[in-house]
Design a protein around this motif. Structure first.
Motif, PDB file in Angstrom:
ATOM      1  N   PRO A   1       0.826  -1.214   0.000  1.00  0.00           N
ATOM      2  CA  PRO A   1       0.000   0.000   0.000  1.00  0.00           C
ATOM      3  C   PRO A   1       0.857   1.259   0.000  1.00  0.00           C
ATOM      4  CG  PRO A   1      -0.836  -1.587   1.581  1.00  0.00           C
ATOM      5  CD  PRO A   1       0.481  -2.119   1.105  1.00  0.00           C
ATOM      6  N   GLY A   2       0.405   2.249  -0.708  1.00  0.00           N
ATOM      7  CA  GLY A   2       1.152   3.502  -0.774  1.00  0.00           C
ATOM      8  C   GLY A   2       1.735   3.729  -2.151  1.00  0.00           C
ATOM      9  N   TYR A   3       2.424   4.832  -2.303  1.00  0.00           N
ATOM     10  CA  TYR A   3       2.966   5.208  -3.595  1.00  0.00           C
ATOM     11  C   TYR A   3       4.169   4.357  -3.969  1.00  0.00           C
ATOM     12  CZ  TYR A   3       0.122   9.430  -3.246  1.00  0.00           C
ATOM     13  OH  TYR A   3      -0.917  10.303  -3.134  1.00  0.00           O
ATOM     14  N   LEU A   4       4.276   4.049  -5.234  1.00  0.00           N
ATOM     15  CA  LEU A   4       5.428   3.326  -5.762  1.00  0.00           C
ATOM     16  C   LEU A   4       6.733   4.030  -5.409  1.00  0.00           C
ATOM     17  CD1 LEU A   4       6.311   1.050  -7.947  1.00  0.00           C
ATOM     18  CD2 LEU A   4       6.345   2.962  -9.527  1.00  0.00           C
ATOM     19  N   VAL A   5       6.713   5.362  -5.406  1.00  0.00           N
ATOM     20  CA  VAL A   5       7.948   6.112  -5.184  1.00  0.00           C
ATOM     21  C   VAL A   5       8.425   6.060  -3.738  1.00  0.00           C
ATOM     22  CG1 VAL A   5       7.680   7.657  -7.140  1.00  0.00           C
ATOM     23  CG2 VAL A   5       6.587   8.236  -4.970  1.00  0.00           C
ATOM     24  N   TYR A   6       7.692   5.386  -2.852  1.00  0.00           N
ATOM     25  CA  TYR A   6       8.214   5.151  -1.515  1.00  0.00           C
ATOM     26  C   TYR A   6       9.238   4.025  -1.519  1.00  0.00           C
ATOM     27  CZ  TYR A   6       4.922   8.207   0.900  1.00  0.00           C
ATOM     28  OH  TYR A   6       4.215   9.296   1.356  1.00  0.00           O
ATOM     29  N   ALA A   7       9.223   3.196  -2.562  1.00  0.00           N
ATOM     30  CA  ALA A   7      10.215   2.128  -2.681  1.00  0.00           C
ATOM     31  C   ALA A   7      11.536   2.731  -3.149  1.00  0.00           C
ATOM     32  CB  ALA A   7       9.741   1.068  -3.668  1.00  0.00           C
ATOM     33  N   ASP A   8      12.643   2.023  -2.886  1.00  0.00           N
ATOM     34  CA  ASP A   8      13.957   2.506  -3.295  1.00  0.00           C
ATOM     35  C   ASP A   8      14.584   1.664  -4.398  1.00  0.00           C
ATOM     36  OD1 ASP A   8      14.711   4.850  -1.531  1.00  0.00           O
ATOM     37  OD2 ASP A   8      14.117   3.392  -0.011  1.00  0.00           O
ATOM     38  N   VAL A   9      14.012   0.490  -4.670  1.00  0.00           N
ATOM     39  CA  VAL A   9      14.499  -0.386  -5.727  1.00  0.00           C
ATOM     40  C   VAL A   9      13.292  -0.849  -6.529  1.00  0.00           C
ATOM     41  CG1 VAL A   9      15.745  -2.502  -6.298  1.00  0.00           C
ATOM     42  CG2 VAL A   9      16.430  -1.155  -4.294  1.00  0.00           C
ATOM     43  N   LEU A  10      13.318  -0.621  -7.832  1.00  0.00           N
ATOM     44  CA  LEU A  10      12.201  -0.988  -8.700  1.00  0.00           C
ATOM     45  C   LEU A  10      12.671  -1.990  -9.751  1.00  0.00           C
ATOM     46  CD1 LEU A  10      10.652   2.559  -9.305  1.00  0.00           C
ATOM     47  CD2 LEU A  10      10.107   0.913  -7.503  1.00  0.00           C
ATOM     48  N   PRO A  11      11.849  -3.008 -10.063  1.00  0.00           N
ATOM     49  CA  PRO A  11      12.241  -4.025 -11.041  1.00  0.00           C
ATOM     50  C   PRO A  11      12.049  -3.531 -12.474  1.00  0.00           C
ATOM     51  CG  PRO A  11      10.040  -4.478 -10.260  1.00  0.00           C
ATOM     52  CD  PRO A  11      10.521  -3.269  -9.488  1.00  0.00           C
ATOM     53  N   VAL A  12      12.965  -3.916 -13.331  1.00  0.00           N
ATOM     54  CA  VAL A  12      12.874  -3.587 -14.759  1.00  0.00           C
ATOM     55  C   VAL A  12      13.004  -4.907 -15.522  1.00  0.00           C
ATOM     56  CG1 VAL A  12      13.869  -2.288 -16.678  1.00  0.00           C
ATOM     57  CG2 VAL A  12      13.908  -1.327 -14.360  1.00  0.00           C
ATOM     58  N   GLN A  13      12.025  -5.197 -16.381  1.00  0.00           N
ATOM     59  CA  GLN A  13      12.010  -6.449 -17.125  1.00  0.00           C
ATOM     60  C   GLN A  13      12.146  -6.158 -18.615  1.00  0.00           C
ATOM     61  OE1 GLN A  13      11.662  -9.484 -15.612  1.00  0.00           O
ATOM     62  NE2 GLN A  13      11.782 -10.659 -17.513  1.00  0.00           N
ATOM     63  N   LEU A  14      13.277  -6.547 -19.194  1.00  0.00           N
ATOM     64  CA  LEU A  14      13.520  -6.364 -20.623  1.00  0.00           C
ATOM     65  C   LEU A  14      13.681  -7.741 -21.251  1.00  0.00           C
ATOM     66  CD1 LEU A  14      16.046  -3.372 -20.479  1.00  0.00           C
ATOM     67  CD2 LEU A  14      13.601  -3.302 -21.026  1.00  0.00           C
ATOM     68  N   GLY A  15      12.588  -8.259 -21.823  1.00  0.00           N
ATOM     69  CA  GLY A  15      12.604  -9.621 -22.309  1.00  0.00           C
ATOM     70  C   GLY A  15      12.780 -10.557 -21.126  1.00  0.00           C
ATOM     71  N   ALA A  16      13.769 -11.450 -21.195  1.00  0.00           N
ATOM     72  CA  ALA A  16      14.065 -12.341 -20.073  1.00  0.00           C
ATOM     73  C   ALA A  16      15.104 -11.745 -19.141  1.00  0.00           C
ATOM     74  CB  ALA A  16      14.545 -13.692 -20.603  1.00  0.00           C
ATOM     75  N   GLU A  17      15.464 -10.495 -19.357  1.00  0.00           N
ATOM     76  CA  GLU A  17      16.556  -9.854 -18.627  1.00  0.00           C
ATOM     77  C   GLU A  17      16.025  -8.978 -17.501  1.00  0.00           C
ATOM     78  OE1 GLU A  17      19.866  -7.873 -20.924  1.00  0.00           O
ATOM     79  OE2 GLU A  17      18.911  -6.099 -20.047  1.00  0.00           O
ATOM     80  N   ARG A  18      16.631  -9.103 -16.329  1.00  0.00           N
ATOM     81  CA  ARG A  18      16.252  -8.282 -15.191  1.00  0.00           C
ATOM     82  C   ARG A  18      17.303  -7.203 -14.933  1.00  0.00           C
ATOM     83  NH1 ARG A  18      11.950  -8.669 -13.611  1.00  0.00           N
ATOM     84  NH2 ARG A  18      11.649 -10.120 -11.888  1.00  0.00           N
ATOM     85  N   ARG A  19      16.818  -5.985 -14.706  1.00  0.00           N
ATOM     86  CA  ARG A  19      17.628  -4.882 -14.211  1.00  0.00           C
ATOM     87  C   ARG A  19      16.865  -4.247 -13.059  1.00  0.00           C
ATOM     88  NH1 ARG A  19      21.287  -2.259 -18.491  1.00  0.00           N
ATOM     89  NH2 ARG A  19      21.311  -3.750 -20.225  1.00  0.00           N
ATOM     90  N   TYR A  20      17.475  -3.262 -12.396  1.00  0.00           N
ATOM     91  CA  TYR A  20      16.802  -2.561 -11.310  1.00  0.00           C
ATOM     92  C   TYR A  20      17.068  -1.069 -11.423  1.00  0.00           C
ATOM     93  CZ  TYR A  20      16.638  -7.273  -9.415  1.00  0.00           C
ATOM     94  OH  TYR A  20      16.428  -8.618  -9.252  1.00  0.00           O
ATOM     95  N   LEU A  21      16.044  -0.279 -11.126  1.00  0.00           N
ATOM     96  CA  LEU A  21      16.183   1.165 -11.030  1.00  0.00           C
ATOM     97  C   LEU A  21      16.217   1.527  -9.552  1.00  0.00           C
ATOM     98  CD1 LEU A  21      16.188   3.887 -12.622  1.00  0.00           C
ATOM     99  CD2 LEU A  21      13.717   3.968 -12.192  1.00  0.00           C
ATOM    100  N   THR A  22      17.208   2.314  -9.164  1.00  0.00           N
ATOM    101  CA  THR A  22      17.368   2.660  -7.751  1.00  0.00           C
ATOM    102  C   THR A  22      17.099   4.139  -7.520  1.00  0.00           C
ATOM    103  OG1 THR A  22      19.740   3.098  -8.019  1.00  0.00           O
ATOM    104  CG2 THR A  22      19.098   0.850  -7.454  1.00  0.00           C
ATOM    105  N   SER A  23      16.599   4.447  -6.336  1.00  0.00           N
ATOM    106  CA  SER A  23      16.383   5.842  -5.970  1.00  0.00           C
ATOM    107  C   SER A  23      17.721   6.486  -5.618  1.00  0.00           C
ATOM    108  CB  SER A  23      15.422   5.940  -4.777  1.00  0.00           C
ATOM    109  OG  SER A  23      16.110   5.685  -3.568  1.00  0.00           O
ATOM    110  N   ALA A  24      17.696   7.816  -5.451  1.00  0.00           N
ATOM    111  CA  ALA A  24      18.927   8.538  -5.093  1.00  0.00           C
ATOM    112  C   ALA A  24      19.374   8.219  -3.672  1.00  0.00           C
ATOM    113  CB  ALA A  24      18.704  10.042  -5.249  1.00  0.00           C
ATOM    114  N   ARG A  25      18.537   7.549  -2.903  1.00  0.00           N
ATOM    115  CA  ARG A  25      18.926   7.194  -1.542  1.00  0.00           C
ATOM    116  C   ARG A  25      19.759   5.914  -1.483  1.00  0.00           C
ATOM    117  NH1 ARG A  25      13.866   7.833   2.376  1.00  0.00           N
ATOM    118  NH2 ARG A  25      13.139   6.032   1.202  1.00  0.00           N
TER     119      ARG A  25
END
Length: 397
Positions: free
Chosen positions: A134-158
């Motif tokens: 519950p709450g805004y997505l931007v409260y998280a600090d690590v977000l999943p990125v799915q490019l085909g079968a490849e995983r990356r992560y987007l991180t906050s400035a914290r």
């Protein structure tokens, strides 16, 4: 400036949001012609989600991303509110253009992470997951990125450092990691180190998450909070594709929207955090080898959930039950091949007594745990204590 919110279950406590809105309704949509680039959120003086990526300042790319997001609809046909959303990353990855948008979908009070890919002068939403906590997505600090079968992560400035599944620091460029070796159907750990900020004066050395695997189907969110590390231990060796499959426990409780099941939406039983497990014991059916019976627990939007995992000896098949909301008398159907079982579990005491229908054969009978064959027709079991009697019905085969 929005009021600060306490997020006791996450590392993002006391994050102050500064949201610029031009109004509401159709007039606001016309005034806010483009999505904000970055997200106007502050933790003290730190911009938590600044505009990042090589195309973040490209007006044409921003306009094209805005148009694609404006056209996108959630599984229940809700649209994004542009003024309270934002482009978190816009640039080129692997020879193609990528944009990541934190989308506010107020119809269901939901937050979505939208991935868009560019084709010529246009963008399209190619992957969309709903933030489960519950709450805004931007409260998280690590977000999943799915490019085909490849995983990356987007991180906050914290995020000061992010450790991958192998415990090694991941290379991060402008907030985005390179490809990370994540299996399709197994849970693996991530650990973020958060820098000291106003909301976290001492920072945080171990902000733990579990990635449930790259085969996690959208719109289900693949990251689960794992503050204690219990989730990593609980899911070790388990097939997360089986847990999240059509009959798996993670999808047992469907979401209902406007009094109808919404099978394309995230199930209400999808795990958010606090995954753990405990061994109930071993069971032997018809003289076979003993098999481990483990109770899996987790926190979901619908509240605490539990399910059973039956692990056959010698590397045999693993069987899982559907989820059961936490209750005084837990009931599970275990579809063991050739011998489907009903498992009844409760907190035993001197005043508790379980009653089963006449003629029921108890394959295992001990305080707090009874195992019987699944009946041919619906039957009701009862648990009495000093205060009241609890009834649970189980469907037949």
């Amino acid at each position: 400036m929005a009021s600060a919110r306490w997020r006791g279950r996450t590392a993002t406590a006391l994050l102050a949001l500064a949201l610029t809105t031009a109004g509401c309704g159709p007039v606001a949509e016309r005034q806010q012609a483009r999505l904000p680039v970055g997200y106007d959120s502050l933790d003290g003086a730190l911009a938590v989600w600044p505009a990042r990526g090589g195309l973040s300042a490209d007006a044409d790319a921003t306009a094209a991303v805005t148009e694609a997001v404006r056209d996108w609809r959630s599984p229940v046909d809700d649209r994004v509110h542009l003024p309270t959303s934002g482009i978190l990353w816009s640039g080129e990855v692997g020879g193609g253009r990528l944009a990541l948008v934190a989308a506010d979908v107020p119809g269901e009070s939901a937050s979505w992470l939208l991935q868009l890919t560019g084709d010529g002068s246009r963008y399209a939403v190619t992957h969309a997951v709903e933030y489960t906590d519950p709450g805004y997505l931007v409260y998280a600090d690590v977000l999943p990125v799915q490019l085909g079968a490849e995983r990356r992560y987007l991180t906050s400035a914290r995020v000061e450092r992010l450790l991958g599944p192998d415990g090694r620091a991941l290379a991060v460029t402008d907030g985005l990691t390179g490809p990370v070796a994540v299996p399709a159907c197994a849970a693996v750990p991530l650990t973020a180190t958060l820098r000291a900020t106003e909301s976290l004066p001492r920072g945080r050395a171990t902000d733990r998450l579990l990635d449930l695997g790259t085969a996690t189907k959208a719109p289900r969110y693949p990251l689960v909070r794992d503050e204690s590390g219990a989730g990593q231990r609980a899911l070790h060796g388990l097939d997360t594709c089986q847990l999240a499959g059509e009959d798996g426990p993670f999808v047992s409780v469907p979401r209902r929207v406007r009094d109808r099941d919404a099978p394309e939406s995230v199930p209400r039983s999808w795990p958010m955090e606090q995954v753990s497990a405990r061994v109930l014991g071993e069971i032997t059916v018809d003289g076979g080898a003993p098999a481990e019976l483990k109770q899996l627990s987790w926190e979901s939007e619908a509240g605490p959930m539990t399910a059973l995992v039956h692990r056959a000896p010698g590397g045999g098949p693993t069987v899982v039950s559907s989820a059961d909301r936490t209750s005084t008398l837990q009931t599970y159907v275990l579809p063991v091949p050739g011998q489907p079982l009903v498992v009844l579990s409760w907190r035993a005491s001197r005043t508790t007594s379980l009653s089963t229908p006449p003629g029921t054969r108890r394959l295992l009978d001990r305080p707090g745990l009874v195992v019987v064959p699944q009946p041919e027709s619906t039957q009701t079991f009862s648990l009495a204590n000093a205060e009241r009697t609890y009834y649970r019905s189980v469907s037949g085969r």
